[in-house]
Design a protein around this motif. Structure first.
Motif, PDB file in Angstrom:
ATOM      1  N   LEU A 161       0.837  -1.213   0.000  1.00 58.05           N
ATOM      2  CA  LEU A 161       0.000   0.000   0.000  1.00 58.05           C
ATOM      3  C   LEU A 161       0.866   1.256   0.000  1.00 58.05           C
ATOM      4  CD1 LEU A 161      -2.919  -0.977   2.419  1.00 58.05           C
ATOM      5  CD2 LEU A 161      -2.992  -0.734  -0.064  1.00 58.05           C
ATOM      6  N   PHE A 162       2.000   1.200   0.679  1.00 57.26           N
ATOM      7  CA  PHE A 162       2.903   2.348   0.689  1.00 57.26           C
ATOM      8  C   PHE A 162       3.321   2.694  -0.745  1.00 57.26           C
ATOM      9  CE2 PHE A 162       6.962   4.524   1.112  1.00 57.26           C
ATOM     10  CZ  PHE A 162       6.619   5.513   2.025  1.00 57.26           C
ATOM     11  N   GLY A 163       3.551   1.650  -1.536  1.00 55.89           N
ATOM     12  CA  GLY A 163       3.939   1.848  -2.938  1.00 55.89           C
ATOM     13  C   GLY A 163       2.826   2.461  -3.779  1.00 55.89           C
ATOM     14  N   LEU A 164       1.600   2.466  -3.272  1.00 55.58           N
ATOM     15  CA  LEU A 164       0.467   3.014  -4.043  1.00 55.58           C
ATOM     16  C   LEU A 164       0.140   4.461  -3.657  1.00 55.58           C
ATOM     17  CD1 LEU A 164      -2.090   0.034  -3.942  1.00 55.58           C
ATOM     18  CD2 LEU A 164      -0.488   0.615  -5.763  1.00 55.58           C
ATOM     19  N   LYS A 165       0.884   4.983  -2.687  1.00 53.67           N
ATOM     20  CA  LYS A 165       0.510   6.295  -2.121  1.00 53.67           C
ATOM     21  C   LYS A 165       0.392   7.414  -3.155  1.00 53.67           C
ATOM     22  CE  LYS A 165       1.666   7.984   2.052  1.00 53.67           C
ATOM     23  NZ  LYS A 165       0.527   7.774   2.932  1.00 53.67           N
ATOM     24  N   SER A 166       1.265   7.378  -4.183  1.00 54.29           N
ATOM     25  CA  SER A 166       1.217   8.489  -5.134  1.00 54.29           C
ATOM     26  C   SER A 166       0.468   8.138  -6.420  1.00 54.29           C
ATOM     27  CB  SER A 166       2.635   8.958  -5.453  1.00 54.29           C
ATOM     28  OG  SER A 166       3.363   7.868  -5.953  1.00 54.29           O
ATOM     29  N   VAL A 167      -0.194   6.999  -6.458  1.00 54.39           N
ATOM     30  CA  VAL A 167      -0.970   6.640  -7.660  1.00 54.39           C
ATOM     31  C   VAL A 167      -2.148   7.612  -7.789  1.00 54.39           C
ATOM     32  CG1 VAL A 167      -2.487   4.870  -8.669  1.00 54.39           C
ATOM     33  CG2 VAL A 167      -0.327   4.202  -7.592  1.00 54.39           C
ATOM     34  N   ALA A 168      -2.226   8.298  -8.929  1.00 57.00           N
ATOM     35  CA  ALA A 168      -3.275   9.316  -9.091  1.00 57.00           C
ATOM     36  C   ALA A 168      -4.586   8.704  -9.595  1.00 57.00           C
ATOM     37  CB  ALA A 168      -2.794  10.392 -10.049  1.00 57.00           C
ATOM     38  N   ALA A 169      -4.502   7.518 -10.197  1.00 56.48           N
ATOM     39  CA  ALA A 169      -5.715   6.869 -10.730  1.00 56.48           C
ATOM     40  C   ALA A 169      -6.547   6.277  -9.586  1.00 56.48           C
ATOM     41  CB  ALA A 169      -5.297   5.759 -11.688  1.00 56.48           C
ATOM     42  N   THR A 170      -7.836   6.097  -9.839  1.00 50.97           N
ATOM     43  CA  THR A 170      -8.694   5.394  -8.878  1.00 50.97           C
ATOM     44  C   THR A 170      -8.178   3.959  -8.745  1.00 50.97           C
ATOM     45  OG1 THR A 170     -10.614   6.690  -9.502  1.00 50.97           O
ATOM     46  CG2 THR A 170     -11.058   4.530  -8.524  1.00 50.97           C
ATOM     47  N   MET A 171      -8.011   3.491  -7.510  1.00 46.93           N
ATOM     48  CA  MET A 171      -7.509   2.125  -7.312  1.00 46.93           C
ATOM     49  C   MET A 171      -8.663   1.158  -7.058  1.00 46.93           C
ATOM     50  SD  MET A 171      -4.265   3.240  -5.115  1.00 46.93           S
ATOM     51  CE  MET A 171      -4.893   4.901  -4.999  1.00 46.93           C
TER      52      MET A 171
END
Ligand code: SAM
Length: 298
Positions: A161-171
Motif C-alpha cells: 500500500l505504501f507503494g500506491l501512495k502516489s498513484v493518481a488513478a482510482t484504485m
C-alpha cells in the motif's frame, strides 16, 4: 431470440481450433450475453474453474456440455490437454466461477499457452466486478489502477500500500468478506483520511449496496451493520490528489531556489519532501531547469 440479434450473432465467425474466453455473470444469471450463450452452446467442451458451479449455471441456460476442470493448481497441465484438442480442430470455451476469466481468476496461463502454440483466442466480453463497480461509483477519474487482491499478510500489505501512495488513478481492490475489516483498517492507516472510498457490495444480487464515503468514515460504515462484513466486495479508492496550478507554481519556485544551492538530486529530493510531490518527476524538471540555466550562462 429476436431474428435481428440472431443475425448479429451469426455475423461474427466462430472458427474451429479456437479458445473462447467467455465472461459469465457475477451474481445475476440474466447478465450473460446472447453471444456468450451462443458460444457456450456450440463449443465442444468448456474448461471451468469448478465443474459443479459451471454445471449449475449451464443447467439454468438449458445447456449441457463436456466440462474440464481448469483451476489455479492444474492450469499448466490442462493447457497442454486443451492445446491438443484445439489442434485437432475443436472449439473450447474457458469460463471462471464468476465474471471475466483471467481477471483475478484462473485463465491467464491457459490463454498464454494457447497463444504461444499459435492457436486463436477469442474473447466474449461481459460482466466483471471491477468495471461494474467503477461504472456506478461516480468517482470522477478516467484512469483506474486494478490492484485485485491485496497481500494477505499484514507487513506485505503495508509495504504494498505504501507503494500506491502516489498513484493518481482510482484504485480497484477485490476483497474476500472475512478480510474486509482489516483491509479497510490498512487503507485508513496508509492514505489520507479525506480520500473517497467506495464499497460495491453484492453487485447484481438481492442485497446489492454501493456506498461512498471518506476514508475517515469507512470503518464506522463497515461496523454499523454486521451484514456489511458479508458478501462480495469491490473497494474503490480515490487516487492521490493532483497538484493545483498554484501548488505547481510554488513547487517550481522552491525547486529553482534549491537548484542555486544544491545538486539536481538534492534539490529534487528536498522539494519532494517539502511539497509531497513525486521525486522522479521533480528530478526530471530539475534537470530541465538546470539545462536551461546552463544554456543561458553560456
Ligand atoms: N473474474 C472476476 C471478475 O471479472 O470480476 C473476479 C473473480 S475474483 C476471484 C472474486 C472477487 O471479485 C470477489 O472477492 C470480489 O472482490 C469481486 N466480486 C465478484 N463478484 C462480485 C459481486 N457480485 N459484487 C461485488 N464484488 C464481486
Amino acid at each position: 431470440m429476436h431474428d435481428v440479434l440472431q443475425d448479429d450473432i451469426a455475423q461474427q465467425t466462430y472458427p474451429s481450433a479456437t479458445l473462447y474466453v467467455v465472461a459469465t455473470p457475477i451474481g445475476n444469471a440474466g447478465d450473460i450475453s446472447l453471444r456468450a450463450l451462443h458460444t457456450l452452446s456450440i463449443v465442444d467442451a468448456i474448461a471451468c474453474e469448478d465443474t459443479r458451479n459451471t454445471g449449475h449455471l449451464l443447467t439454468r441456460y438449458g445447456l449441457s456440455k463436456n466440462l474440464i476442470a481448469a483451476h489455479q493448481h492444474n492450469e499448466r497441465e490442462v493447457a497442454e490437454k486443451l492445446i491438443s484438442r484445439l489442434q485437432a480442430g475443436e472449439r473450447i470455451a474457458l469460463v471462471s466461477d464468476a465474471g471475466t476469466p483471467a481477471v483475478s481468476d484462473p485463465g491467464a496461463r491457459i490463454v498464454d499457452a494457447v497463444r504461444n502454440a499459435g492457436l486463436r483466442v477469442v474473447p466474449l466480453p461481459g460482466p466483471s466486478a471491477a468495471v461494474a463497480a467503477l461504472s456506478a461509483s461516480g468517482l470522477l477519474n478516467d484512469q483506474f489502477y486494478f490492484v485485485g487482491f491485496l497481500p494477505a499478510k499484514a507487513k506485505q500489505r503495508e509495504t504494498f500500500l505504501f507503494g500506491l501512495k502516489s498513484v493518481a488513478a482510482t484504485m480497484v481492490f477485490y476483497e474476500a468478506p472475512h478480510r474486509i475489516h482489516e483491509t479497510v483498517a490498512a487503507l485508513v492507516a496508509a492514505f489520507e483520511p479525506t480520500r473517497h472510498i467506495v464499497f460495491a457490495r453484492e453487485l447484481t444480487k438481492l442485497f446489492e449496496e454501493i456506498h461512498r464515503c471518506t476514508l475517515a468514515e469507512a470503518s464506522a460504515w463497515i461496523e454499523a451493520d454486521v451484514h456489511r462484513q458479508k458478501g462480495e466486495f469491490v473497494v474503490l479508492l480515490e487516487g492521490a490528489p493532483v497538484a493545483s496550478d498554484q501548488d505547481q507554481l510554488e513547487t517550481e519556485r522552491i525547486l529553482k531556489i534549491l537548484l542555486q544551492e544544491c545538486s539536481v538530486k538534492q534539490a529534487a529530493t528536498l522539494t519532494a519532501h517539502i511539497t509531497g510531490q513525486k521525486k522522479n518527476a521533480l528530478y526530471d524538471r530539475a534537470l530541465q531547469l538546470k539545462g536551461e540555466a546552463d544554456d543561458a550562462g553560456n
